[in-house]
Design an enzyme around this catalytic site. Structure first.
Site, PDB file in Angstrom:
ATOM      1  CB  CYS A   1      -0.885  -0.146   1.132  1.00  0.00           C
ATOM      2  SG  CYS A   1      -2.229   1.315   0.725  1.00  0.00           S
TER       3      CYS A   1
ATOM      4  CG  HIS B   1      -3.965  -3.688   2.439  1.00  0.00           C
ATOM      5  ND1 HIS B   1      -3.230  -3.175   3.332  1.00  0.00           N
ATOM      6  CD2 HIS B   1      -4.660  -2.351   1.782  1.00  0.00           C
ATOM      7  CE1 HIS B   1      -3.181  -1.881   3.526  1.00  0.00           C
ATOM      8  NE2 HIS B   1      -4.008  -1.512   2.544  1.00  0.00           N
TER       9      HIS B   1
ATOM     10  CD  GLU C   1      -2.245  -6.382   4.568  1.00  0.00           C
ATOM     11  OE1 GLU C   1      -2.611  -5.378   4.991  1.00  0.00           O
ATOM     12  OE2 GLU C   1      -1.777  -6.597   3.486  1.00  0.00           O
TER      13      GLU C   1
END
Length: 213
Positions: free
Chosen positions: A84, A194, A196
């Site tokens: 990001c 992202h 994750e």
């Protein structure tokens, strides 16, 4: 000798560090959240997160000596992954609300506002993966990844003329206009989205990165 890779999530006050820690542990990495210089330098991989404003992230990173750590790791070919705003600060500069802030200048280019009907770009989107991408290996073209951002890199200007050096692999996404979604450049990889927070697809991306460490 253990095959488990040691990954440091660099803690400089910006980023979803706990989410990153859980996602990396899920795919088998030995993860530590720290800003300790020696640990960050010794790790097999360094993940640099980032949320919020470009200028604030750069200020926090410099105060934690993260700029120096990233530069030293890359000069020795030690892998770094930016996520990001952690990707955006790898570029030459960022411009937000008319304010220009110097980035780490690992790649030429400018981070600027997204031109779209709806900003921020928040939610799931596909990515046009670069040919031969290692980051997106094993993933279908219609997979979706989670984005949250109002700024992006719109142009890629770095060219490699040395035939012995692999050219960067640049992947793109579109929200109102095309923007850089991911870069794989020697030891330095980065994603605007992202991983994750991108479910199984994000887990595969992280697995692919860890497999290169």
């Amino acid at each position: 000798m253990s095959d488990v890779k040691k990954v440091v999530v660099f803690d400089y006050g910006f980023g979803n560090i706990r989410s990153a820690e859980r996602a990396l542990a899920r795919v088998g990495a030995d993860v530590e959240i720290t800003r300790d210089y020696d640990k960050a330098m010794a790790a097999d991989g360094l993940l640099v997160p980032g949320v919020g404003a470009f200028a604030a992230c750069m200020k926090g990173l410099r105060e934690a000596r993260g700029d120096w750590i990233v530069g030293r790791r890359l000069s020795g070919g030690r892998p770094v992954l930016g996520i990001c705003v952690g990707m955006q600060i790898l570029f030459e500069r960022g411009i937000e609300h008319g304010e220009e802030t110097a980035g780490l200048d690992e790649w030429p280019g400018e981070v600027g506002p997204l031109k779209a009907d709806v900003v921020p770009h928040m939610g799931w989107n596909t990515v046009d993966a670069a040919a031969g991408s290692e980051l997106f290996a094993g993933l279908d073209a219609d997979e979706r990844y989670y984005f949250v951002h109002s700024y992006a890199v719109h142009d890629w200007t770095l060219e490699v003329t040395n035939p012995h050096i692999r050219a960067p692999r640049v992947s793109w996404a579109t929200h109102g206009e095309p923007f850089v979604a991911a870069v794989e450049n020697q030891a330095l990889w980065a994603t605007q989205f992202h991983p994750e927070k991108s479910g199984d697809a994000g887990a595969q991306l992280l697995t692919n990165w860890i497999g290169t460490l």
